[in-house]
Design a protein around this motif. Structure first.
Motif, mmCIF file in Angstrom:
data_model
loop_
_atom_site.group_PDB
_atom_site.id
_atom_site.type_symbol
_atom_site.label_atom_id
_atom_site.label_comp_id
_atom_site.label_asym_id
_atom_site.label_seq_id
_atom_site.Cartn_x
_atom_site.Cartn_y
_atom_site.Cartn_z
ATOM 1 N N GLY A 1 0.848 -1.186 0.000
ATOM 2 C CA GLY A 1 0.000 0.000 0.000
ATOM 3 C C GLY A 1 0.882 1.234 0.000
ATOM 4 N N GLU A 2 0.613 2.156 0.916
ATOM 5 C CA GLU A 2 1.401 3.392 1.014
ATOM 6 C C GLU A 2 2.659 3.222 1.864
ATOM 7 O OE1 GLU A 2 0.785 6.234 -0.703
ATOM 8 O OE2 GLU A 2 -0.739 4.989 -1.673
ATOM 9 N N GLN A 3 2.811 2.080 2.531
ATOM 10 C CA GLN A 3 3.956 1.847 3.407
ATOM 11 C C GLN A 3 5.142 1.303 2.613
ATOM 12 O OE1 GLN A 3 3.173 -0.806 6.647
ATOM 13 N NE2 GLN A 3 5.210 -0.569 7.517
ATOM 14 N N ALA A 4 6.324 1.878 2.852
ATOM 15 C CA ALA A 4 7.553 1.428 2.203
ATOM 16 C C ALA A 4 8.593 1.113 3.266
ATOM 17 C CB ALA A 4 8.074 2.494 1.257
ATOM 18 N N THR A 5 9.199 -0.063 3.160
ATOM 19 C CA THR A 5 10.217 -0.505 4.114
ATOM 20 C C THR A 5 11.550 -0.616 3.387
ATOM 21 O OG1 THR A 5 8.552 -1.755 5.319
ATOM 22 C CG2 THR A 5 10.860 -2.313 5.747
ATOM 23 N N LEU A 6 12.537 0.144 3.849
ATOM 24 C CA LEU A 6 13.852 0.125 3.214
ATOM 25 C C LEU A 6 14.485 -1.261 3.326
ATOM 26 C CD1 LEU A 6 16.184 1.744 1.868
ATOM 27 C CD2 LEU A 6 17.039 2.144 4.194
ATOM 28 N N ILE A 7 14.949 -1.772 2.204
ATOM 29 C CA ILE A 7 15.685 -3.040 2.175
ATOM 30 C C ILE A 7 17.185 -2.769 2.121
ATOM 31 C CG2 ILE A 7 16.151 -5.145 0.857
ATOM 32 C CD1 ILE A 7 13.233 -5.039 -0.082
ATOM 33 N N LYS A 8 17.594 -1.851 1.221
ATOM 34 C CA LYS A 8 19.023 -1.521 1.126
ATOM 35 C C LYS A 8 19.231 -0.240 0.337
ATOM 36 C CE LYS A 8 20.462 -5.247 -0.870
ATOM 37 N NZ LYS A 8 21.286 -6.273 -1.470
ATOM 38 N N LYS B 1 10.774 -12.139 -2.822
ATOM 39 C CA LYS B 1 9.421 -12.591 -2.466
ATOM 40 C C LYS B 1 8.414 -11.971 -3.425
ATOM 41 C CE LYS B 1 11.138 -14.433 1.270
ATOM 42 N NZ LYS B 1 11.783 -15.709 1.061
ATOM 43 N N ALA B 2 7.321 -12.655 -3.658
ATOM 44 C CA ALA B 2 6.237 -12.077 -4.458
ATOM 45 C C ALA B 2 5.712 -10.856 -3.714
ATOM 46 C CB ALA B 2 5.135 -13.095 -4.682
ATOM 47 N N GLY B 3 5.427 -9.809 -4.454
ATOM 48 C CA GLY B 3 4.913 -8.593 -3.836
ATOM 49 C C GLY B 3 5.316 -7.373 -4.617
ATOM 50 N N THR B 4 5.243 -6.220 -3.972
ATOM 51 C CA THR B 4 5.554 -4.966 -4.651
ATOM 52 C C THR B 4 6.794 -4.325 -4.044
ATOM 53 O OG1 THR B 4 3.980 -3.798 -3.222
ATOM 54 C CG2 THR B 4 3.175 -4.533 -5.379
ATOM 55 N N TYR B 5 7.525 -3.636 -4.907
ATOM 56 C CA TYR B 5 8.801 -3.033 -4.550
ATOM 57 C C TYR B 5 8.893 -1.637 -5.146
ATOM 58 C CZ TYR B 5 10.218 -7.780 -3.298
ATOM 59 O OH TYR B 5 10.294 -9.024 -2.730
ATOM 60 N N ARG B 6 9.864 -0.874 -4.649
ATOM 61 C CA ARG B 6 10.144 0.465 -5.181
ATOM 62 C C ARG B 6 11.655 0.658 -5.238
ATOM 63 N NH1 ARG B 6 7.245 4.208 -1.750
ATOM 64 N NH2 ARG B 6 5.545 3.728 -3.196
ATOM 65 N N LEU B 7 12.141 1.093 -6.387
ATOM 66 C CA LEU B 7 13.516 1.538 -6.540
ATOM 67 C C LEU B 7 13.491 3.053 -6.653
ATOM 68 C CD1 LEU B 7 14.950 -1.076 -9.045
ATOM 69 C CD2 LEU B 7 15.957 -0.498 -6.826
ATOM 70 N N VAL B 8 14.328 3.741 -5.866
ATOM 71 C CA VAL B 8 14.402 5.197 -5.897
ATOM 72 C C VAL B 8 15.823 5.589 -6.307
ATOM 73 C CG1 VAL B 8 14.136 7.347 -4.608
ATOM 74 C CG2 VAL B 8 12.636 5.397 -4.113
ATOM 75 N N PHE B 9 15.915 6.324 -7.410
ATOM 76 C CA PHE B 9 17.194 6.726 -7.994
ATOM 77 C C PHE B 9 17.400 8.218 -7.760
ATOM 78 C CE2 PHE B 9 15.401 3.194 -10.332
ATOM 79 C CZ PHE B 9 16.467 2.325 -10.489
#
Length: 117
Positions: free
Chosen positions: A28-35, A57-65
């Motif tokens: 949803g609107e929550q983002a958890t930093l992985i690395k 894992k199956a799911g949604t991700y975000r890359l921020v450049f």
């Protein structure tokens, strides 16, 4: 092979060496930093895949450049505020048995992405 990324600077025609990138898992609107990492001379994560097969894992991700920081470091003279500051790519992983490659082609004024191989 998990998840990987690659960034090409289309203004200079080279890999975006030195660009800062962050990977998040999203729900949803929550983002958890992985690395967080900085791209190497080839425009890739110096440690290889961002997530290996076992970690993806199956799911949604975000890359921020950090596009602004990258072009600032290159000494590109651009007006403020910048047209692009950070580019955030939200994407989904449905099949963890497949490789997900998320490349970014970027200039100070435009970007594109696709699911690569």
């Amino acid at each position: 092979m998990g998840l990987s990324t690659h960034v090409l600077d289309t203004m200079h025609g080279c890999p975006a060496a030195g660009m800062a990138v962050a990977l998040y898992a999203t729900q949803g609107e929550q983002a958890t930093l992985i690395k967080r990492f900085t791209l190497n001379a080839d425009g890739r994560n110096p440690d290889g895949p961002l997530l290996d097969n076992a970690s993806l894992k199956a799911g949604t991700y975000r890359l921020v450049f950090d596009v602004k920081g990258y072009f600032d470091a290159r000494g590109v003279d651009l007006p403020e505020p910048r047209f692009l500051d950070r580019v955030a790519l939200d994407f989904g992983v449905a099949r963890v048995d497949q490789h997900y490659h998320v490349p970014l082609l970027v200039s100070p004024w435009a970007y594109s992405t696709y699911r690569g191989s």
